[in-house]
Design a protein around this motif. Sequence first.
Motif: not given
Length: 265
Positions: A16-35
């Motif tokens: 979302s910025t030049k060098n980092d992902v957003s908290e929203f992105t982290v949250s969504e990745i965490n939600r689906i990463k088991e599947n």
Amino acid sequence: MNFKVLCSDLDGTLLSTKNDVSEFTVSEINRIKENLRIILVSARMPKSMAYLQKRMAIQENPIICYNGALILENDKELSSTMVSSENTELLNTLCQSYQIKLGLYCKDEWCVSETSERVKKEVFNTKANPIFESTEQTIERWGKRNRGPHKIMLMGTKVSMDQITQKLADGFSNYINYYRSNDTLIEIAPKSVSKLSAIKSLLKPNESLDEVIAFGDNYNDIEMLKHVGFGVAVENARKEVKDIAKKVTLSNTEHGVAQFIKDHL
């Protein structure tokens, strides 16, 4: 939508910025990463991807670096393809006549001959620091270890990039893949690799390309988005990328990948 693998480009896409992902992105990745297996696919060097993997807690998954030229899993090399030192020397000679500087990348080494605004931007964006030495010194040093670059970055002006593009097509297209990052940059990778070929090599026996969803924004993402099961472009993607994507999500600065995940996965 049911998929087994999610692949995403980083710069201009997942970030979302030049060098980092957003908290929203982290949250969504965490939600689906088991599947879903989450695989980061980038032109970046390994250490400039590892901190993002850690932030999203997906370190157990492989990463595709340098547009497919280097594939790692837990720091173990699964695949490594380099531009030969001979072709690198020829390319350097050509670039010198156009006053184009080279950035050379091999695993976690990034070498440039001098600092510049472009180099400073890359330090900020990728959280990596270069080795300063002449291109000739780098080629010689790596050559002694039988190594060449996984990626070459050509840095010049819009005019010099316009001028050299046809020369690359005429003299080097059998050895390298190249694409224009922007008006003043051209990225070069070994001919035999691509993001798509790297993804194919990582599929498990119970996974197919049709079960892969991928996100991207730039020319080097077109083949990947076109041939996986479902290719998604971010709104800020180049027109050619959006034209071949099955869907266009919000821009990277609007957390488009995370929003698509929330809405559809």
